[in-house]
Structure formats: structure tokens, C-alpha cells
Design an enzyme around this catalytic site. Structure first.
Site, PDB file in Angstrom:
ATOM      1  N   HIS A 131      -8.029  -5.733 -11.084  1.00 26.23           N
ATOM      2  CA  HIS A 131      -6.551  -5.463 -12.017  1.00 26.23           C
ATOM      3  C   HIS A 131      -8.096  -4.060 -12.635  1.00 26.23           C
ATOM      4  O   HIS A 131      -7.756  -4.477 -14.109  1.00 26.23           O
ATOM      5  CB  HIS A 131      -6.316  -6.340 -13.175  1.00 26.23           C
ATOM      6  CG  HIS A 131      -5.512  -7.357 -12.993  1.00 26.23           C
ATOM      7  ND1 HIS A 131      -5.006  -6.915 -12.135  1.00 26.23           N
ATOM      8  CD2 HIS A 131      -5.249  -8.675 -13.858  1.00 26.23           C
ATOM      9  CE1 HIS A 131      -4.117  -8.572 -12.081  1.00 26.23           C
ATOM     10  NE2 HIS A 131      -4.754  -9.041 -13.279  1.00 26.23           N
ATOM     11  N   HIS A 181       1.820  -6.655 -17.407  1.00 25.82           N
ATOM     12  CA  HIS A 181       1.359  -7.794 -16.855  1.00 25.82           C
ATOM     13  C   HIS A 181       1.829  -8.794 -18.529  1.00 25.82           C
ATOM     14  O   HIS A 181       1.039  -9.382 -19.162  1.00 25.82           O
ATOM     15  CB  HIS A 181      -0.042  -7.351 -17.097  1.00 25.82           C
ATOM     16  CG  HIS A 181      -0.737  -8.855 -16.604  1.00 25.82           C
ATOM     17  ND1 HIS A 181      -0.514 -10.532 -17.220  1.00 25.82           N
ATOM     18  CD2 HIS A 181      -1.631  -9.468 -15.225  1.00 25.82           C
ATOM     19  CE1 HIS A 181      -1.315 -11.287 -16.162  1.00 25.82           C
ATOM     20  NE2 HIS A 181      -1.767 -10.495 -14.767  1.00 25.82           N
ATOM     21  N   GLU A 240       5.011  -9.693 -12.439  1.00 27.91           N
ATOM     22  CA  GLU A 240       4.385  -8.697 -12.139  1.00 27.91           C
ATOM     23  C   GLU A 240       5.327  -7.748 -10.751  1.00 27.91           C
ATOM     24  O   GLU A 240       3.835  -7.910  -9.810  1.00 27.91           O
ATOM     25  CB  GLU A 240       2.656  -8.824 -12.020  1.00 27.91           C
ATOM     26  CG  GLU A 240       2.370  -9.463 -13.315  1.00 27.91           C
ATOM     27  CD  GLU A 240       1.235  -9.960 -12.859  1.00 27.91           C
ATOM     28  OE1 GLU A 240       0.040  -9.638 -12.481  1.00 27.91           O
ATOM     29  OE2 GLU A 240       0.785 -11.322 -13.019  1.00 27.91           O
TER      30      GLU A 240
END
Length: 347
Positions: free
Chosen positions: A108, A178, A313
Site C-alpha cells: 500500500h 480501502h 478494493e
């Protein structure tokens, strides 16, 4: 309608103040978004009793946002959502080294990803919020100055997130929301009794590190066959090796079709609430909150156990900078990377 005045959400340990913006439409959802990480902090839906129920997992204040363990609750993650193997990739003949934050891999966007940044408010209205973040060249190792925008809109029974990015040098980008949903209500338990359908005939097998072990595989004959409504508890606790490896579902599904289309449907039979997720992205990461263990406490004062929420996501496939056959993550000057996600609720 006039735009509501943003409220303080508290102060981070480094002294930054975090603000929260509230978006709503008549008779529709009430969405709370933080400037920290362009984060969905809460999402209230009308309920049968005439009140509202928060169906999004989130932190209760700024201090909790900065505390460990890190679950990326509701944030826009980047510069590259999901995992990049070995914290490196090749681009235009040179190797790019990244900051690692999950073993030797980058997750991420790295240890100081976009979820930890204060995004600037470009536009704020009663039902629309535009946030912008400028990521400098070399940020977490990524080349090129990247300008990212996140636009949240509430209309009718729909919440939409539009993401876009531009760069001044070749780079890779994969922005993704997210948000974790629990349609029974934040802090009400788990999503194990929810039903999930995903419009995907193939998924990406991964190892214990969450990285792809090969190419796409058919969902048929596996617990990851979500082409018809499936009870999440049965699937996330399966002993199938591809599920057991990551302690539940944490897999990228290759969506059917192209353009903006229905990708998934989540239903809570007990409350009667459901949401249909629409996206224009090639893949959908489905994550059943496998790492949640009660250490994170939500606004309702309850710890989040494993499976407390489901993250859907839309994005490119993980490790695509090293696996371009999966999806194309490269962004070049003069191009704009865009994506749209819509959560269409019924209640």
C-alpha cells in the site's frame, strides 16, 4: 444546501490537526471523510427504526488513526495499492528500489503511504468533496512527482469515489479505496453471515506473503467461487490451501468485462441492507479482515475481531509492476490515470 463546516477530528502525535467533512443527500447516506488519507471514517445509512446505522469501520479519533496495528481503515491507499514483491521493479530499463514495510515487500505504498498524508481540500460542498495530494519524486522510492485527486460524491442511495493521478515522469500507480463495510453495523460483530457475489471467473492464487504464486486460476471448484451468493463465514474459514495460506480471503479477482459495471454484491439478510459495487477497474481485491484481532477499537467502543468488516478494493492486480501480464500499472507524463467506484445501497 450550504456546505457544512469541517470539524476537528483531533491531533496527530506530530502535531497535525485532522479534520472531518460530512457529506449527505436528502434521505440518503451520510458520509464522513477525513483529510488524513482521504479516509472514509463513517458511513451512516437509514435504518428500519427511523434512525441511522454506521456501516463502515473506522477510527474514533486522530490519535487512533496513527496508532499501530495498521489496518488502512477507509483510506485511499497509494502510490501503489496492494503488494510489490521485493520492494523493487524495473521501469524503462532501470531498477526502482522502494521502501519496504511488509517483510521485504512494499504494501500500500510503503511505510509512509498516502493513508498517512494530509490531503488538501480543493472543493467542499454538501454532497461533494475533492481532495488532492502531491507526492514528490522519490517518495517511498517511486519515481516522478505524482498529483493525486480523490472525489467523494453522495447522490440518492449512492456513494461514489473518483480517483485520478498525473505524473511528470514515468512511474507506476494503483490508487484504491480501502473501506471496510459491515452492513449489520460497525462494531456489531463479524460479516460471516453476509452473502457475497463477485462477477469474476478467475482469481489470483497467492502465498502466505500475499504475493501471486503464478497466473490467474479458475474459481470453479474452489471456495473462491463467488459467482453466486456465498456465506462469507463458510468461505473465509475454508481449509482450502489458497484460503488457509492467508487466513481467509485476501485475493485479487479478475472481473468480467470492461468499463463501469457491477463487480460485486454484498448482502446482510438480518438487516435487509445490501450494496452493489460498480467499478471500471480490471480487478477487485476481496479482504475479509483476516489480520483484525480486537486490538483496534472503533467509534462504537468495541474492538474489531477477525472478519469485523469486508474490504472490496477495485484496483489493478498485485505486483503488476513485476507482472505486467496481469495489468498495466505504468503512468507516463501527459496521461491521466482515472478510476471510479460506486457503492449503490439498498436499505
Amino acid at each position: 444546501m450550504t456546505a457544512p463546516v469541517p470539524a476537528s477530528f483531533g491531533t496527530l502525535p506530530d502535531g497535525r490537526e485532522v479534520t472531518v467533512h460530512t457529506l449527505t443527500a436528502p434521505g440518503g447516506p451520510v458520509l464522513r471523510v477525513l483529510d488524513l488519507g482521504a479516509t472514509v471514517q463513517a458511513l451512516h445509512l437509514p435504518d428500519r427504526a427511523g434512525g441511522t446505522t454506521n456501516v463502515a469501520l473506522g477510527h474514533p479519533d486522530a490519535a487512533a488513526c496513527a496508532a499501530l496495528p495498521e489496518a488502512f481503515l477507509g483510506a485511499v491507499v497509494g502510490r501503489y495499492a496492494n503488494r510489490i514483491a521485493g520492494a523493487r521493479f524495473d521501469l524503462d530499463g532501470r531498477t526502482v528500489a522502494l521502501a519496504a514495510n511488509e517483510g521485504g515487500n512494499t504494501l500500500h505504498g510503503g511505510p509512509d503511504g498516502f493513508h498517512r498524508r494530509t490531503w488538501q481540500v480543493v472543493e467542499a460542498g454538501p454532497d461533494r468533496l475533492v481532495l488532492e495530494l502531491v507526492s514528490p519524486d522519490g517518495d517511498q522510492g517511486f519515481p516522478g512527482e505524482l498529483t493525486a485527486r480523490a472525489t467523494y460524491t453522495v447522490s440518492g442511495h449512492t456513494v461514489a469515489l473518483d480517483l485520478e493521478a498525473r505524473t511528470d515522469a514515468p512511474t507506476v500507480v494503483n490508487l484504491a479505496g480501502h473501506a471496510y463495510l459491515n452492513l449489520a453495523g460497525e462494531g456489531s460483530g463479524t460479516v460471516e453471515d453476509h452473502l457475497l457475489t463477485v462477477a469474476a471467473d478467475h482469481y489470483l492464487p497467492v502465498g502466505r506473503d500475499g504475493l501471486p504464486t503464478g497466473g490467474l486460476a479458475p474459481v470453479a471448484g474452489t471456495p473462491l467461487d463467488l459467482t453466486t451468493p456465498a456465506r462469507l463465514g463458510e468461505r473465509m474459514r475454508s481449509e482450502h490451501p489458497h484460503v488457509a495460506a492467508v487466513g481467509g480471503i485476501d485475493h485479487s479477482f479478475h472481473l468480467r468485462g470492461t468499463g463501469l459495471r457491477a463487480a460485486a454484491r454484498l448482502e446482510d439478510p438480518a438487516s435487509g441492507r445490501s450494496v452493489e459495487l460498480w467499478t471500471d477497474q480490471p480487478a477487485l481485491q476481496v479482504y475479509t479482515g483476516n489480520a483484525l484481532d480486537g486490538a483496534i477499537t472503533g467509534p462504537g467502543g468495541r474492538g474489531y475481531p477477525r472478519g469485523a468488516g469486508l474490504a472490496l478494493e477495485p484496483q489493478r492486480h498485485p505486483d503488476s509492476p513485476n507482472r505486467p501480464e496481469l495489468s498495466d500499472p505504468v503512468l507516463r507524463p501527459g496521461e491521466t490515470c482515472r478510476s471510479r467506484t460506486e457503492w449503490r445501497f439498498r436499505y
